[in-house]
Enzyme design. Structure first.
Site, PDB file in Angstrom:
ATOM      1  N   LYS A 211       0.854  -1.184   0.000  1.00 22.22           N
ATOM      2  CA  LYS A 211       0.000   0.000   0.000  1.00 22.22           C
ATOM      3  C   LYS A 211       0.891   1.235   0.000  1.00 22.22           C
ATOM      4  CE  LYS A 211      -4.396   0.593   2.439  1.00 22.22           C
ATOM      5  NZ  LYS A 211      -4.988   0.624   3.789  1.00 22.22           N
TER       6      LYS A 211
HETATM    7  O1  G3P Z   1      -7.563   1.532   5.645  1.00 21.83           O
HETATM    8  C1  G3P Z   1      -8.061   2.742   5.251  1.00 21.83           C
HETATM    9  C2  G3P Z   1      -9.433   3.066   5.733  1.00 21.83           C
HETATM   10  O2  G3P Z   1     -10.364   2.126   5.455  1.00 21.83           O
HETATM   11  C3  G3P Z   1      -9.580   3.963   6.892  1.00 21.83           C
HETATM   12  O3  G3P Z   1     -10.873   4.018   7.436  1.00 21.83           O
HETATM   13  O4  G3P Z   1     -12.490   4.630   9.191  1.00 21.83           O
HETATM   14  O5  G3P Z   1     -10.067   5.263   9.455  1.00 21.83           O
HETATM   15  O6  G3P Z   1     -11.513   6.414   7.787  1.00 21.83           O
HETATM   16  P1  G3P Z   1     -11.244   5.148   8.504  1.00 21.83           P
END
Ligand code: G3P
Length: 217
Positions: free
Chosen positions: A83
């Site tokens: 990533k």
């Molecule tokens: O891995 C990236 C992502 O899905 C982050 O989610 O909830 O931290 O905005 P969030």
């Protein structure tokens, strides 16, 4: 529609995998920090458990550093997806790692313009963050629609991986828009099971069945 689970918690991944619901896993530095565990060994354990792609994120921000870290992460297992963030160096690293045959997930995508760059660089996945856009009163799902349409116009191979998912509604709407993959925290996936009419219907069926005095076995 593929289901990735957005966590580095092995117990949570195992529980969902036991129900047959895990096509892949995504992690990020914040999710790794939450576990308090060693990054490389955690990624290795997840890769051993899950057949599908497992995203592990570089933390270098310069091109050379991203390449060194990306190559190291790619060696952990065949199903590691490196990533990289959607920066100039990240896109350049995406191109290099993709050309070497490594799966790359370009993360922190917040615009269709950024998503085009990732596809041009040969990304395996683009991760637009719907929840974080919604948090700012912007329309996260509109971004998914735009990317799906643009990629469709040019038959880009890059898969749209909807990230920052917060609810079953985000998952259903992503499905309607034809997104290839969603990555969701375990809680949002478990919430998909819930419907009061299912609970009530089952309760009624079982009560009526009891009245028959029969048993299937
Ligand atoms: O891995 C990236 C992502 O899905 C982050 O989610 O909830 O931290 O905005 P969030």
């Amino acid at each position: 529609m593929k289901f990735f689970v957005d966590t580095a918690d092995l117990d949570e991944i195992t529980k969902l995998n036991d129900v047959g619901l895990v096509d892949g896993v995504t992690t990020n530095p914040s999710l790794i920090a939450k576990t308090g565990r060693d990054f490389v060994s955690t990624v290795k354990e997840i890769c051993d458990l899950i057949d599908g792609p497992v995203s592990a994120e570089v933390t270098a921000t310069d091109y050379d550093g991203m390449i060194k870290e990306g190559r190291k992460l790619a060696k952990i297992a065949d199903n590691v997806t490196v990533k990289v963030p959607l920066t100039e160096n990240g896109i350049k690293a995406c191109k290099t790692l993709s050309d070497e045959g490594t799966m790359v997930n370009v993360t922190l995508c917040f615009s269709a313009a950024q998503a085009i760059l990732a596809a041009k660089a040969g990304a395996t996945f683009i991760s637009p963050f719907v929840g974080r856009l919604d948090d700012l009163s912007l329309d996260g799902l509109q971004l998914i629609e735009d990317i799906v349409n643009i990629y469709g116009n040019y038959e880009f191979d890059t898969q749209v991986l909807v990230a920052s998912v917060r609810s079953p509604l985000h998952i259903v709407e992503s499905g309607k828009l034809g997104a290839d993959v969603i990555t969701a925290p375990p809680k949002a996936i478990w919430q998909m099971f819930k419907h009061p009419l299912t609970d009530k219907g089952l309760e009624d069926f079982l009560a009526d069945w009891k009245k028959t005095g029969q048993s299937i076995l």
